[in-house]
Design an enzyme around this catalytic site. Sequence first.
Site, PDB file in Angstrom:
ATOM      1  N   GLU A  43       2.448  39.247  -9.861  1.00 56.17           N
ATOM      2  CA  GLU A  43       2.363  38.600  -8.548  1.00 56.17           C
ATOM      3  C   GLU A  43       3.301  39.262  -7.548  1.00 56.17           C
ATOM      4  OE1 GLU A  43       1.215  33.998  -9.442  1.00 56.17           O
ATOM      5  OE2 GLU A  43       3.021  34.767 -10.415  1.00 56.17           O
ATOM      6  N   GLU A  63      -0.315  33.328 -18.548  1.00 52.47           N
ATOM      7  CA  GLU A  63      -0.185  31.881 -18.394  1.00 52.47           C
ATOM      8  C   GLU A  63      -1.280  31.096 -19.125  1.00 52.47           C
ATOM      9  OE1 GLU A  63       1.995  33.619 -14.825  1.00 52.47           O
ATOM     10  OE2 GLU A  63       0.242  34.122 -16.012  1.00 52.47           O
TER      11      GLU A  63
END
Length: 189
Positions: A43, A63
């Site tokens: 990210e 995740e």
Amino acid sequence: NAQGLKRYARKSVRAIWALLNGLHSERLTVSFVNGEAQGGGFEAAMACNVMIATKNASFGFPEALFGLFPGMGAAPLLTARADAHAAKTLLSTSGRYPAEMLYEIGVIDYLIEEGELEDLLLELTDKVVKNKSQEEFTARFDRIRYEDLVDTVDDWASQAIRLESRKIDVMGVILKAQNRLLNKRLQPT
């Protein structure tokens, strides 16, 4: 600790926002990945105006392995860099993606061999300074709003606080693997 998770998530979003906005100035931000960028590292790399990776780099969002979603801006960042279908695919799986694939779909701006970074940065600097083309790298992020990022992290923190212990154990396994890899890289050769 729900409040602690929210504080952590909001600090992460502030860092992402700062990268998106040239560190709150007219600067062009550049990320360079040579190795792996997983989760928040991916990210952060995408939040920079220009994303450079070596051909051996890999990326992903682990995740999903532990019941979370990448909540620090992954969805709007991917959508700004690639089409919605590609973004959805990348967000919904926990696979590792090679840099070449991400370059082909537009997530990575420049794909280079190891050792080519200095030449590329000089070329980019000349391009931006001479042609005033910084807009080319920043305009794609115009639709990302800070408030949307914060809303997402609040959802992320709420979901994280409800994780089952076995999902937290999976995080521990990933953390141990990352630490082993880091320690291996830090050993003198």
